[in-house]
Scaffold this motif. Structure first.
Motif, mmCIF file in Angstrom:
data_model
loop_
_atom_site.group_PDB
_atom_site.id
_atom_site.type_symbol
_atom_site.label_atom_id
_atom_site.label_comp_id
_atom_site.label_asym_id
_atom_site.label_seq_id
_atom_site.Cartn_x
_atom_site.Cartn_y
_atom_site.Cartn_z
ATOM 1 N N LEU A 67 0.843 -1.192 0.000
ATOM 2 C CA LEU A 67 0.000 0.000 0.000
ATOM 3 C C LEU A 67 0.881 1.246 0.000
ATOM 4 N N VAL A 70 -1.195 6.272 1.419
ATOM 5 C CA VAL A 70 -2.411 6.141 2.247
ATOM 6 C C VAL A 70 -2.771 7.521 2.792
ATOM 7 N N ARG A 71 -4.011 7.950 2.535
ATOM 8 C CA ARG A 71 -4.398 9.286 2.994
ATOM 9 C C ARG A 71 -5.895 9.341 3.286
ATOM 10 N N THR A 72 -6.283 10.294 4.127
ATOM 11 C CA THR A 72 -7.686 10.521 4.473
ATOM 12 C C THR A 72 -8.193 11.748 3.730
ATOM 13 N N VAL A 83 -10.965 7.053 2.899
ATOM 14 C CA VAL A 83 -9.556 6.687 2.983
ATOM 15 C C VAL A 83 -9.152 6.107 1.630
ATOM 16 N N ARG A 84 -8.064 6.666 1.043
ATOM 17 C CA ARG A 84 -7.600 6.199 -0.254
ATOM 18 C C ARG A 84 -6.168 5.692 -0.151
ATOM 19 N N ALA A 85 -5.833 4.746 -1.039
ATOM 20 C CA ALA A 85 -4.463 4.243 -1.112
ATOM 21 C C ALA A 85 -4.246 3.686 -2.511
ATOM 22 N N ALA A 105 -6.743 4.854 8.320
ATOM 23 C CA ALA A 105 -5.635 5.737 7.957
ATOM 24 C C ALA A 105 -4.470 5.585 8.928
ATOM 25 N N LEU A 108 -3.226 1.478 8.474
ATOM 26 C CA LEU A 108 -2.547 1.131 7.226
ATOM 27 C C LEU A 108 -1.386 2.102 6.996
ATOM 28 N N SER A 110 1.852 3.387 4.814
ATOM 29 C CA SER A 110 2.437 3.303 3.469
ATOM 30 C C SER A 110 3.726 2.485 3.515
ATOM 31 N N CYS A 135 -9.065 -6.228 4.787
ATOM 32 C CA CYS A 135 -7.608 -6.234 4.689
ATOM 33 C C CYS A 135 -6.991 -6.953 5.880
#
Length: 692
Positions: A67, A70-72, A83-85, A105, A108, A110, A135
């Motif tokens: 991953l 990773v960010r909010t 939350v995206r990654a 966030a 997980l 990075s 996950c």
């Protein structure tokens, strides 16, 4: 926390606590062992692995990927956090998005490698992205295989339920004194090639690596079959034990069935019985002549002639010097039964009507002295001041509207009287074996000759004017009709038509045709007067609520309109339709509906497609399930955790047969565990019935 045992209260299981324990208890989970019976509804298959660059289609997909980024993302929409990654491996990369899971966030990081499992959706530029995947860190000991997915329980989500179940799984490995023992004897398990209870639970909660995900979740899976069979067997054993106790009772009265009694019955009978009626009557009379009390259910479709069979059974009792009691759920129905039984039997026996609005001391005194031979009434018959001199036979109409306690209350008016309960709502055999499992069953599965099938249409409310124009034309031929509404008065909270508003407009549209309104707010005298006028033909149209769904018998009524038909259940619609088509003329039923849900649309389609009450009952069971079909008032209806009377019909039949075989062997050493499981249930039932 104490050492975990099967009987450990759930509040002592890690992660439960008082609030969750209360929610779980409300759902039927009180102990750690109970929680093992909370089974997965499906399994996510994490055994395969695809590349991040290979995702093409909805999936589900299982990735092992690093991953990155990773960010909010905060949005303008209230309570929406994203939350995206980016999931990357040597095949490429795919965006991943989680909605309303902001804690991810921080979980997980990075640069870490994770197992991801979930569905994908197309995004901009023809690419795909993973949506809300589950996950698991690649470093965790269990990252692949079949993952059980548990149903939520009263606000406790699937993932939390999974963690709670995981904490009680050590019970499957413990000694029998602490863990889960199998109450079923080995001979039964061998008979059906079923696993033991611990083995079945272990397979379902910890599936082997080579199991089929879909097969494991199916009812045909032997592990699930073991649990369903065990549940059904315990219930049927409870009923078999109760039946054995009933058979050990000796009723003090005896019935006389000879040529003289048969001659009396033939003289009173206004027509010839159908073959099904004769068969049912024969089964009842065989029961009456036995030394122990009868408990029998008589079921049949609308107009199949159950009442005449019950009346002939009462003749046998009355000719044997005994009294009879006939209980109906409403005053209107009790009044109608009293009228029909009075016409049939009144020349030879004295009848009395007992209801809450008819408190005639003279009738009650005559009943207590034996001067009245047959009492017809409502639940007022079970009141303390109502007594019988020699009650022999109890008949209860529309049994599903009473609870078991009310039935027992009427039985207590005599010394082990015989009991015949009736229902005009046909019940599938699989459901009857559970809801009425302590009763033998007789079915009248044919209609008397001359009954004309009712032509049924389902139409939107926009066709209302055309329908009532057809009604006016039908009335011009001398026919009578019903117009049925779900409500007495309109309500802002319920989107349905009411007799108080739309009914008055329709009455005005029909002009000088004599009409009347019938509903539960009218007193018994006015209801009786209205029904008598309608039966005599003085009234041509009856505007009513579902009060008329049972017991109204007017052969000249050939047209029925059901307003807001989507507000009625399938069985109720069929009961209402049964008020027409009772004569020789062609009859029609039109169901007008408003906005439909998918379930309501399906229900009305089934209603229009068949007039067979037994077929409709099966369909109703499939649509609504056993509990809803009978309603909460049927307190004899069991609540099964796993089994389903319709879906597990084969196991239900096996359990019933096995229970009859095993009921007399529970005192043997090999059945001690099964006996111990039954004792609390038998004691609870006995206590409940004793309290009345």
């Amino acid at each position: 926390m104490p050492n975990l045992r099967a009987d450990t209260p759930l509040r002592f299981v890690k992660g439960v606590g008082p609030q969750r324990a209360q929610a779980l208890a409300a759902a039927g989970y009180a102990t750690a062992g109970d929680l093992l019976l909370h089974l997965p509804t499906r399994y996510d298959d994490w055994r395969g692995r695809q590349g991040a660059g290979e995702v093409r289609g909805p999936g589900p997909w299982t990735l092992l990927a690093e991953l990155r980024d990773v960010r909010t993302i905060r949005t303008r929409r209230r309570n929406l956090v994203i939350v995206r990654a980016l999931a990357c491996d040597d095949t490429g990369a795919i965006p991943v998005v989680w909605f309303n899971q902001p804690y991810l966030a921080t979980r997980l990081a990075s640069g870490e490698t994770w197992h991801l499992h979930g569905a994908a959706r197309p995004s901009e530029g023809g690419r795909w992205e993973l949506m809300n995947p589950a996950c698991s860190n690649a470093a965790a000991p269990t990252t692949a295989g079949l993952r059980p997915v548990y149903p939520a329980v009263r606000g406790i989500g699937p993932s939390t339920m999974g963690r709670l179940v995981e904490r009680v799984l050590p019970l499957l490995e413990g000694e029998e004194s602490d863990g889960i023992a199998d109450p079923l004897p080995p001979e039964l398990l061998r008979r059906y090639a079923l696993p033991t209870l611990p083995a079945a639970l272990s397979r379902l909660h910890r599936p082997p690596s080579d199991a089929d995900a879909l097969g494991l979740a199916a009812r045909t899976e032997p592990a699930r079959a073991r649990l369903c069979y065990g549940e059904l067997l315990e219930f049927q054993l409870e009923l078999a034990t109760l039946r054995a106790r009933d058979a050990s009772l000796s009723k003090p009265h005896r019935y006389r069935v000879d040529d003289a009694v048969r001659q009396v019955a033939r003289a009173l009978l206004p027509f010839r019985l159908t073959a099904a009626q004769k068969r049912a009557l024969q089964e009842i009379v065989i029961d009456l002549r036995r030394p122990w009390p009868m408990l029998r259910l008589l079921q049949g479709d609308v107009g199949s002639g159950k009442t005449i069979v019950a009346a002939l059974a009462l003749v046998v009792a009355l000719e044997s010097g005994l009294q009879g009691a006939f209980m109906a759920p409403t005053e209107l129905l009790a009044e109608q039964h009293f009228g029909s039984l009075q016409r049939l039997l009144g020349a030879r026996y004295r009848l009395g009507l007992v209801s809450s609005s008819r408190r005639d001391p003279a009738i009650r005194k005559a009943l207590g002295s034996g001067e009245i031979h047959l009492a017809v009434g409502t639940h007022a018959l079970i009141q303390e001041e109502v007594t019988f001199d020699r009650l022999g036979l109890v008949v209860i109409d529309e049994q599903h509207r009473f609870g078991v306690e009310q039935r027992v209350g009427l039985q207590r008016k005599g010394i082990h009287p015989d009991v015949l309960v009736m229902t005009a709502t046909p019940i599938p055999r699989s459901l009857a074996l559970t809801a009425y499992g302590d009763l033998e069953i007789s079915s009248i599965d044919e209609l008397p000759p001359g009954r004309t099938p009712v032509a049924t249409k389902v139409l939107p409310a926009g066709k209302r004017r055309e329908v009532y124009q057809s009604l006016r034309e039908e009335l011009a031929t001398g026919a009578q009709a019903y117009v049925v509404f779900p409500l007495i008065e309109g309500s802002e909270a319920i989107a349905a038509e009411a007799v108080g508003q739309l009914g008055e407009k329709i009455r005005a549209y029909l002009g000088s045709v004599p009409t009347a309104v019938l509903h539960g707010r009218l007193d018994a005298v006015e209801r009786e007067r209205t029904m008598k006028r309608f039966a005599a033909g003085e009234l041509r149209v009856l505007f009513a609520t579902s009060l008329i769904e049972v017991g109204v018998d007017v052969p000249e009524a050939t047209f029925m309109v059901i307003e807001s038909a989507e507000r009625f259940g399938l069985a109720q619609l069929h009961q209402l339709r049964g008020r027409v088509g009772r004569g020789t003329r062609v009859s029609r039923c039109v169901a007008l509906h408003g906005r439909l849900t998918d379930e309501a649309r399906r229900r009305l389609e089934i209603f229009a497609s068949s007039t067979d009450g037994f077929r409709l009952a099966e369909a109703d069971l499939e649509l609504r399930g056993p509990g809803d079909l009978l309603g909460t008032r049927q307190s004899g209806m069991p609540t099964f955790r796993l089994a389903h009377p319709l879906l597990d019909r084969e196991w239900l039949e096996r359990a019933r047969a096995d229970a009859r075989e095993l009921a007399g062997r529970l005192d043997e050493p090999g059945y001690a565990a099964l006996r111990q499981r039954l004792l609390p249930r038998l004691e609870a039932r006995a206590k409940r019935l004793a309290g009345g």
